[in-house]
Design a protein around this motif. Structure first.
Motif, short mmCIF file in Angstrom:
data_model
loop_
_atom_site.label_atom_id
_atom_site.label_comp_id
_atom_site.label_asym_id
_atom_site.label_seq_id
_atom_site.Cartn_x
_atom_site.Cartn_y
_atom_site.Cartn_z
N ALA A 77 -3.95 3.22 7.25
CA ALA A 77 -5.08 3.25 6.31
C ALA A 77 -4.60 2.96 4.89
CB ALA A 77 -5.77 4.61 6.38
N PHE A 78 -3.44 3.55 4.53
CA PHE A 78 -2.91 3.30 3.19
C PHE A 78 -2.59 1.83 2.98
CE2 PHE A 78 0.76 2.93 0.33
CZ PHE A 78 0.22 3.49 -0.83
N GLY A 79 -2.09 1.20 4.00
CA GLY A 79 -1.77 -0.23 3.87
C GLY A 79 -3.01 -1.09 3.72
N GLN A 80 -4.13 -0.69 4.34
CA GLN A 80 -5.34 -1.50 4.28
C GLN A 80 -6.10 -1.31 2.95
OE1 GLN A 80 -7.66 -0.55 7.70
NE2 GLN A 80 -6.15 -1.38 9.15
N ASP A 81 -6.14 -0.08 2.41
CA ASP A 81 -6.88 0.16 1.17
C ASP A 81 -6.17 1.26 0.40
OD1 ASP A 81 -8.63 0.48 -0.88
OD2 ASP A 81 -10.42 0.65 0.39
N PRO A 82 -5.20 0.92 -0.43
CA PRO A 82 -4.43 1.95 -1.15
C PRO A 82 -5.29 2.77 -2.10
CG PRO A 82 -3.27 -0.15 -1.14
CD PRO A 82 -4.64 -0.43 -0.63
N ASP A 83 -6.33 2.14 -2.73
CA ASP A 83 -7.18 2.90 -3.67
C ASP A 83 -7.98 3.97 -2.93
OD1 ASP A 83 -6.22 1.35 -5.71
OD2 ASP A 83 -7.89 -0.12 -5.59
N PHE A 84 -8.57 3.56 -1.80
CA PHE A 84 -9.35 4.54 -1.05
C PHE A 84 -8.44 5.67 -0.53
CE2 PHE A 84 -10.86 6.17 3.01
CZ PHE A 84 -12.08 6.72 2.62
N PHE A 85 -7.23 5.28 -0.15
CA PHE A 85 -6.29 6.29 0.36
C PHE A 85 -5.91 7.29 -0.74
CE2 PHE A 85 -1.99 7.82 1.25
CZ PHE A 85 -2.21 8.40 2.49
N ALA A 86 -5.70 6.74 -1.94
CA ALA A 86 -5.38 7.62 -3.07
C ALA A 86 -6.55 8.55 -3.36
CB ALA A 86 -5.02 6.79 -4.29
N PHE A 87 -7.77 7.96 -3.31
CA PHE A 87 -8.95 8.79 -3.55
C PHE A 87 -9.08 9.88 -2.49
CE2 PHE A 87 -13.44 9.57 -2.62
CZ PHE A 87 -13.85 10.10 -3.83
N TYR A 88 -8.87 9.52 -1.22
CA TYR A 88 -9.00 10.50 -0.11
C TYR A 88 -7.97 11.61 -0.24
CZ TYR A 88 -8.78 12.30 4.64
OH TYR A 88 -8.76 13.14 5.71
N TYR A 104 -9.51 11.41 -11.31
CA TYR A 104 -10.80 10.95 -10.78
C TYR A 104 -11.96 11.68 -11.43
CZ TYR A 104 -8.61 8.15 -7.16
OH TYR A 104 -7.90 7.19 -6.52
N PHE A 105 -11.71 12.77 -12.18
CA PHE A 105 -12.75 13.42 -12.97
C PHE A 105 -12.98 12.64 -14.25
CE2 PHE A 105 -11.60 16.79 -10.17
CZ PHE A 105 -12.77 17.56 -10.02
N ASN A 106 -11.91 12.00 -14.75
CA ASN A 106 -12.03 11.26 -16.01
C ASN A 106 -12.43 9.81 -15.79
OD1 ASN A 106 -11.14 13.53 -17.47
ND2 ASN A 106 -8.98 13.01 -16.99
N ASP A 107 -12.09 9.27 -14.62
CA ASP A 107 -12.39 7.86 -14.36
C ASP A 107 -12.63 7.70 -12.87
OD1 ASP A 107 -12.65 5.18 -14.15
OD2 ASP A 107 -10.64 4.70 -14.93
N PRO A 108 -13.87 7.28 -12.45
CA PRO A 108 -14.16 7.11 -11.03
C PRO A 108 -13.21 6.13 -10.36
CG PRO A 108 -16.19 7.08 -12.28
CD PRO A 108 -15.07 7.05 -13.29
#
Length: 306
Positions: free
Chosen positions: A249-260, A288-292
């Motif tokens: 999952a991290f390889g496919q979408d690093p931003d979403f993984f960081a968010f998760y 993520y509180f300061n910047d979505p």
């Protein structure tokens, strides 16, 4: 006058005839056998055992007499006797016999009546019991050879009773016991033996129970160890699969993984009711509180003159 004398004579004659007939006639029942005696000697035997000729018979009045004997089985109940067995044990024996008169002539000539016959048979039987039982042990008399010993006693008594015109049909030892004092001693010894056997059985049972329990405990330990080993293997396999899935999952979408991952960190870090965090508002933990988009806040410019 002559007519009256004739009538009187006829009546007297008729009475005499009736008396003579009454004195001459006798009956022999089906259960009886009879001897007809004349001057003490036996003239004839009627309805003897083995024949079946009951009925009405006649004898010579006032010259012959009739003696009746029983044709059915007769009982002889013997008193309790104390006999000595081959292993020197005193035994109290109770017995009875059943017999029948098979030769009434010999019976009449030898014993004459039932009472004397019972006395003679009692004497024969007691002697036979002492002789036969003296050749056998107590256990043989009480348990193992009782039937054979009774047959031997009956045969011995029959040989002697034959001379009396009697046949022994059955002879039984109804009770064979030790005297009361010996019975108590034997009972106590048997009780001690049974208690010892019970103690041995109980000890063997406890030993078997301990062996079974030890085996069961060992099996439980082995099963638990195997189960834990299997659980550890499955748990390790599950964590490996999870890490592999997360890595994919991290390889496919690093931003979403960081968010998760940040959401998971918030859930764990802020779940307690008394959780307190002392942290700078510009910390990466709250980005993520300061910047979505999760972009890091640029570093503040240094103050002038510094």
């Amino acid at each position: 006058m002559n007519g009256n004398a004739l009538r009187t004579g006829a009546v007297v004659l008729g009475v005499l005839v009736l008396v003579m007939v009454y004195a001459a006639a006798f009956t022999v029942g089906q259960t009886q056998q009879a001897l007809v005696l004349r001057f003490g000697g036996v003239r004839t035997v009627l309805n003897q055992a083995g024949t079946d000729k009951p009925g009405l018979y006649f004898k010579v009045p006032f010259v012959e007499s009739v003696v009746l004997f029983e044709k059915r089985l007769l009982d002889l109940d013997l008193p309790v006797q104390t006999v000595l067995s081959a292993d020197r044990q005193n035994l109290e024996v109770d017995a009875f016999a059943r017999y029948k008169i098979v030769d009434p002539l010999r019976f009449y000539q030898s014993v004459n009546n039932i009472q004397v016959a019972n006395q003679r048979l009692s004497s024969f039987t007691n002697a036979a019991m002492r002789n036969v039982l003296a050749s056998a042990s107590r256990d043989a008399i009480v348990r193992t050879q009782r039937e054979g010993l009774m047959n031997r006693i009956q045969e011995d008594v029959n040989r002697q009773a034959k001379n009396l015109g009697i046949e022994i049909v059955d002879l039984r030892l109804t009770r064979v016991d030790l005297p009361a004092a010996n019975s108590q001693a034997v009972y106590q010894r048997m009780r001690t033996e049974r208690e010892r056997e019970a103690a041995d059985l109980r000890a063997n049972g406890n030993q078997v129970a301990a062996t079974i329990k030890a085996k069961a405990d060992r099996d439980v330990t082995v099963l638990l160890a195997e189960a834990n080993q299997k659980a550890d293997q499955l748990r390790g396999q599950g964590e490996a699969d999870r890490n592999r899935i997360l890595a994919d999952a991290f390889g496919q979408d690093p931003d979403f993984f960081a968010f998760y991952r940040s959401m998971q960190a918030y859930e764990k870090g802020l779940s307690g009711s008394d959780t307190r965090l002392v942290i700078s508002p510009g910390s990466e933990f709250f980005r993520y509180f300061n910047d979505p988009q999760g972009r890091a806040r640029p570093a503040a410019a240094p103050a002038a003159g510094q």
